[in-house]
Design a protein around this motif. Structure first.
Motif, PDB file in Angstrom:
ATOM      1  N   UNK A 390       0.834  -1.209   0.000  1.00  0.00           N
ATOM      2  CA  UNK A 390       0.000   0.000   0.000  1.00  0.00           C
ATOM      3  C   UNK A 390       0.863   1.251   0.000  1.00  0.00           C
ATOM      4  N   UNK A 391       1.967   1.229   0.739  1.00  0.00           N
ATOM      5  CA  UNK A 391       2.842   2.404   0.788  1.00  0.00           C
ATOM      6  C   UNK A 391       3.432   2.725  -0.573  1.00  0.00           C
ATOM      7  N   UNK A 392       3.674   1.694  -1.381  1.00  0.00           N
ATOM      8  CA  UNK A 392       4.273   1.893  -2.694  1.00  0.00           C
ATOM      9  C   UNK A 392       3.227   2.198  -3.764  1.00  0.00           C
ATOM     10  N   UNK A 393       2.011   1.671  -3.618  1.00  0.00           N
ATOM     11  CA  UNK A 393       1.032   1.776  -4.707  1.00  0.00           C
ATOM     12  C   UNK A 393      -0.099   2.762  -4.458  1.00  0.00           C
ATOM     13  N   UNK A 394      -0.294   3.242  -3.239  1.00  0.00           N
ATOM     14  CA  UNK A 394      -1.398   4.167  -2.976  1.00  0.00           C
ATOM     15  C   UNK A 394      -1.227   5.437  -3.809  1.00  0.00           C
ATOM     16  N   UNK A 395      -2.341   6.071  -4.206  1.00  0.00           N
ATOM     17  CA  UNK A 395      -2.233   7.303  -4.997  1.00  0.00           C
ATOM     18  C   UNK A 395      -1.452   8.369  -4.245  1.00  0.00           C
ATOM     19  N   UNK A 396      -0.690   9.132  -4.996  1.00  0.00           N
ATOM     20  CA  UNK A 396       0.066  10.231  -4.407  1.00  0.00           C
ATOM     21  C   UNK A 396      -0.868  11.389  -4.086  1.00  0.00           C
ATOM     22  N   UNK A 397      -0.498  12.216  -3.111  1.00  0.00           N
ATOM     23  CA  UNK A 397      -1.325  13.375  -2.794  1.00  0.00           C
ATOM     24  C   UNK A 397      -1.399  14.348  -3.960  1.00  0.00           C
TER      25      UNK A 397
END
Length: 455
Positions: A390-397
């Motif tokens: 999740x840390x690598x693939x979650x959408x960026x702000x």
């Protein structure tokens, strides 16, 4: 009164130089670093002459096979590796040294604050175990690997239970077999790490004192601020263990006053963990995700990771180890010391995938993608157990999205030059026919007139 390191046996020496009693101090408050106390950049060396008092530890090899160790199964680092394995990141392991190992990237010597080495000697096994959890390479037939196997490692030895100040007598050593290393050397090591180019710094050590006793660690606070604000490095630190840090901090919010400031109920201070604005502090959980009973809680705890029964690299062989030396012999590899490197590996994966994010943005991302407790945050696991995928693939702000790569567009093909030859030939031919017809008419006109006159 000594200031104690959180891992295994080590207790920070020279307490008079690093802590003072603060009479009447009843409550804690977030510390504010003073940049003026930053240690000067210097060649690493112990502040005093030291000597080895105990022979280096030896550990038996742990069984190795295709079974993936529990911590790696829980965090599932392998699911991230098709996206990133941490390439381009450099993790400094500030610990008991990192011994070279066939399954570890060759550690870059970062210096020795314990003896006259260069950081690549490890008499205690602790630092090599930590480094293996971060960067051990996968090997065919073995289920064990570090979380970010493509990172580089900087090895810095800043503490050891096998060395002590040469000026101490044997009686002193017997009363306080604490080894060597304190917050002075830890502060210098943090500066050394980032000056050498570390993008992530792992500190599996904690200095502890009660609020009543007070904790003076200004150089260390200045060093973690320097790492974060000047070098944009992410500092990951262990929360501490209750076997060496005194218990007393609440493990949950007061149900009668859930909105109370958690700093008001702190009993035991932990450094550098309590520099919360500059450090990503890691607590430990058991395999089922419940908080580990030995993990020191506090308002500075940010996230958690598995910390019990881990496996890593054996510094004395080419194999693995599931024990660590202790006063009564080997004990399981457990503690917040070993939860921290799993988070450091996660940080390295995120930094490799999103190099445009700042250190603080990375820390926020690690927190926001963790498996949050029901209450949203608590002093045992912080924002929850980290989730590398999740840390690598979650959408960026918004505003921090990775720019789309430029796609080369071919120049437009100029239209072909029209071929007017057929038309020209047709026109010429038509003109020739017309001209010929006109010529015939002109030449035959007198004959036609003569014929008409005879009729």
């Amino acid at each position: 009164m000594t200031v104690r390191l959180s891992h295994r046996f080590a207790v920070l020496a020279l307490a008079a130089l690093i802590a003072t009693t603060t009479p009447g101090l009843a409550t804690a408050a977030p510390p504010v670093p003073d940049p003026a106390q930053l240690p000067a950049g210097a060649t690493p060396a112990p502040p005093e002459a030291t000597e080895m008092r105990v022979l280096c530890a030896e550990l038996p090899d742990a069984p190795d096979g295709p079974q993936i160790p529990r911590a790696q199964r829980i965090l599932d680092f392998a699911s991230v590796w098709p996206i990133t394995r941490g390439a381009g990141q450099v993790v400094a392991v500030i610990d008991t040294g990192v011994h070279p190992h066939p399954r570890l990237p060759a550690p870059r010597p970062g210096g020795d604050y314990v003896s006259t080495g260069d950081g690549t000697e490890d008499c205690d096994a602790h630092g090599t175990l930590v480094a293996g959890l971060i960067a051990a390479r996968p090997t065919p037939g073995s289920g064990f690997a570090g979380g970010a196997p493509d990172v580089g490692i900087i090895a810095i030895r800043q503490s050891s239970g096998h060395f002590s100040d040469r000026s101490r007598s044997d009686d002193d050593a017997a009363r306080n077999a604490s080894g060597y290393g304190d917050v002075r050397t830890l502060a210098a090591a943090v500066r050394q790490a980032v000056d050498l180019g570390a993008t992530v710094v792992n500190i599996s050590e904690v200095a502890c004192r009660t609020v009543a006793e007070g904790l003076v660690d200004g150089p260390l606070g200045a060093a973690v601020q320097y790492a974060t604000d000047v070098h944009d490095a992410v500092v990951v630190a262990a929360a501490g263990n209750t076997d060496t840090c005194r218990e007393g901090n609440p493990r949950s919010a007061d149900p009668a006053d859930p909105g109370a400031d958690p700093w008001d109920s702190v009993v035991t201070l932990a450094s550098p963990a309590w520099y919360d604005e500059y450090v990503l502090t890691v607590g430990a959980v058991e395999d089922d995700g419940t908080p580990a009973g030995y993990s020191l809680p506090g308002p500075w705890v940010d996230v958690a990771a598995p910390g019990s029964g881990l496996v890593s690299l054996n510094p004395g062989t080419d194999g693995l180890a599931d024990l660590i030396p202790g006063p009564q012999g080997g004990r399981p590899v457990s503690g917040t010391s070993f939860a921290a490197p799993l988070v450091a590996a996660t940080v390295a994966l995120v930094r490799s995938r999103y190099p445009q994010l700042s250190a603080r943005e990375v820390m926020t991302r690690i927190e926001s993608t963790a498996h949050s407790p029901a209450e949203g945050w608590n002093p045992q696991v912080g924002h929850g157990v980290v989730d590398p995928l999740a840390a690598v693939t979650a959408p960026l702000p918004a505003g921090r999205a990775e720019p789309m790569p430029a796609v080369a567009v071919a120049e437009p093909t100029p239209p072909p030059v029209p071929d007017h030859r057929p038309r020209t030939i047709a026109l010429i031919s038509a003109a020739a026919v017309i001209a010929a017809a006109a010529l015939v008419l002109v030449l035959t006109a007198p004959a036609r007139r003569l014929a008409r006159s005879r009729t």
